[in-house]
Scaffold this motif. Structure first.
Motif, short mmCIF file in Angstrom:
data_model
loop_
_atom_site.label_atom_id
_atom_site.label_comp_id
_atom_site.label_asym_id
_atom_site.label_seq_id
_atom_site.Cartn_x
_atom_site.Cartn_y
_atom_site.Cartn_z
N TYR A 146 -9.09 4.73 10.29
CA TYR A 146 -8.68 3.79 11.34
C TYR A 146 -7.16 3.84 11.53
N THR A 147 -6.72 3.80 12.78
CA THR A 147 -5.29 3.76 13.08
C THR A 147 -4.94 2.43 13.72
N ILE A 148 -3.83 1.87 13.29
CA ILE A 148 -3.34 0.61 13.86
C ILE A 148 -2.78 0.91 15.24
N GLU A 149 -2.88 -0.08 16.14
CA GLU A 149 -2.36 0.12 17.49
C GLU A 149 -0.89 0.55 17.44
N ASN A 150 -0.51 1.40 18.37
CA ASN A 150 0.84 1.98 18.48
C ASN A 150 1.20 2.89 17.32
N SER A 151 0.20 3.45 16.65
CA SER A 151 0.46 4.39 15.57
C SER A 151 -0.62 5.46 15.57
N LEU A 157 -4.92 4.84 8.16
CA LEU A 157 -4.60 3.94 7.04
C LEU A 157 -4.58 4.69 5.71
N GLU A 158 -5.52 5.61 5.52
CA GLU A 158 -5.55 6.34 4.25
C GLU A 158 -4.25 7.11 4.02
N ALA A 173 -1.31 6.51 5.39
CA ALA A 173 -0.21 5.56 5.23
C ALA A 173 -0.16 4.99 3.82
N PHE A 174 -1.30 4.55 3.31
CA PHE A 174 -1.32 3.98 1.96
C PHE A 174 -1.05 5.05 0.90
N ALA A 175 -1.59 6.24 1.09
CA ALA A 175 -1.41 7.31 0.09
C ALA A 175 0.05 7.75 0.00
N SER A 176 0.76 7.73 1.12
CA SER A 176 2.16 8.18 1.11
C SER A 176 3.10 7.12 0.53
N ALA A 177 2.72 5.85 0.61
CA ALA A 177 3.63 4.78 0.16
C ALA A 177 3.22 4.15 -1.16
N CYS A 178 1.95 4.22 -1.51
CA CYS A 178 1.45 3.46 -2.67
C CYS A 178 0.95 4.38 -3.78
N GLN A 179 1.02 3.86 -4.99
CA GLN A 179 0.50 4.59 -6.14
C GLN A 179 -0.83 3.97 -6.55
N ASN A 180 -1.66 4.77 -7.19
CA ASN A 180 -2.98 4.33 -7.68
C ASN A 180 -3.85 3.71 -6.58
N PRO A 181 -4.03 4.40 -5.44
CA PRO A 181 -4.85 3.83 -4.38
C PRO A 181 -6.32 3.74 -4.80
N TYR A 182 -6.94 2.63 -4.46
CA TYR A 182 -8.35 2.40 -4.81
C TYR A 182 -8.99 1.64 -3.66
N TRP A 183 -10.02 2.22 -3.09
CA TRP A 183 -10.74 1.62 -1.98
C TRP A 183 -12.10 1.17 -2.46
N VAL A 184 -12.51 -0.03 -2.11
CA VAL A 184 -13.80 -0.56 -2.54
C VAL A 184 -14.46 -1.31 -1.37
N HIS A 212 3.28 -7.40 9.31
CA HIS A 212 4.55 -6.67 9.21
C HIS A 212 4.43 -5.54 8.19
N PHE A 213 3.79 -5.80 7.06
CA PHE A 213 3.60 -4.77 6.03
C PHE A 213 2.79 -3.60 6.58
N LEU A 214 1.69 -3.90 7.28
CA LEU A 214 0.82 -2.83 7.80
C LEU A 214 1.53 -2.02 8.89
N VAL A 215 2.27 -2.69 9.76
CA VAL A 215 3.00 -1.96 10.82
C VAL A 215 4.09 -1.08 10.21
N THR A 216 4.81 -1.62 9.22
CA THR A 216 5.85 -0.83 8.55
C THR A 216 5.24 0.36 7.82
N LEU A 217 4.11 0.15 7.21
CA LEU A 217 3.42 1.20 6.45
C LEU A 217 2.96 2.34 7.34
N THR A 218 2.53 2.02 8.56
CA THR A 218 1.94 3.05 9.44
C THR A 218 2.93 3.61 10.47
N LYS A 219 4.21 3.28 10.35
CA LYS A 219 5.19 3.85 11.27
C LYS A 219 5.21 5.36 11.11
#
Length: 132
Positions: A43-48, A52-53, A55-66, A124-131
Motif C-alpha cells: 500500500y502507498t500513502i497518498e502523494n507518495s 509501506l514495506e 518505507a519501514f524497511a529503510s528506516a526501521c530495524q527488526n521489522p515484524y508484520w502480524v 506525520h510519522f507515516l508521511v515523513t517515513l514515506t517521503k
C-alpha cells in the motif's frame, strides 16, 4: 493407583474442561504471512510512490508484520519495529485497518515505547517515513 471414586472424578472433569478451553481459546501463533499483510505492505500513502514495506524497511530495524482479527471482526495488520523518533530509536507499533474486500487501508493506533500517540503525530510519522 487408588480406587476411582466420586471425589477423584469431581477433580478430573473440571481439569479436562479447562484443558479443552485452553486448547481452543488459549494463545494462538502469530499470523505473519497472508493476503492482508501483503496488501498493506504494498500500500502507498497518498502523494507518495513508496510502499509501506519499503518505507519501514529503510528506516526501521527488526521489522515484524502480524495480522489479527478483532472481536468485532475488523481485519488488522500491525507493524512492529525499532524506528528513529526525534533522533533516537524507539519501539514502534502501528496498526492498519483493512476492509474485508481489501480496497482501503485506514490508519489505526500508533504506540511509541508502549505509549499511545495522537492521530496527527501518527500521520506525520507515516508521511515523513514515506517521503520519496
Amino acid at each position: 493407583m487408588g480406587k476411582l471414586n466420586k471425589r477423584n472424578i469431581l477433580w478430573i472433569i473440571p481439569i479436562c474442561i479447562i484443558g479443552v478451553f485452553w486448547y481452543y481459546y488459549g494463545p494462538q501463533k502469530d499470523i505473519t504471512d497472508n493476503e492482508y499483510i501483503t496488501y498493506v505492505k504494498s500500500y502507498t500513502i497518498e502523494n507518495s510512490n513508496k510502499p509501506l514495506e519499503t518505507a519501514f524497511a529503510s528506516a526501521c530495524q527488526n521489522p515484524y508484520w502480524v495480522y489479527f482479527k478483532t472481536q468485532k471482526g475488523q481485519d488488522v495488520v500491525e507493524f512492529e519495529g525499532n524506528c528513529p523518533i526525534n533522533n533516537k530509536d524507539a519501539k514502534i507499533n502501528v496498526q492498519f485497518l483493512v476492509n474485508p474486500d481489501m480496497t482501503t487501508v485506514k490508519y489505526g493506533a500508533m504506540l511509541v515505547d508502549s505509549k499511545l500517540q495522537q492521530e496527527n503525530d501518527r500521520d506525520h510519522f507515516l508521511v515523513t517515513l514515506t517521503k520519496d
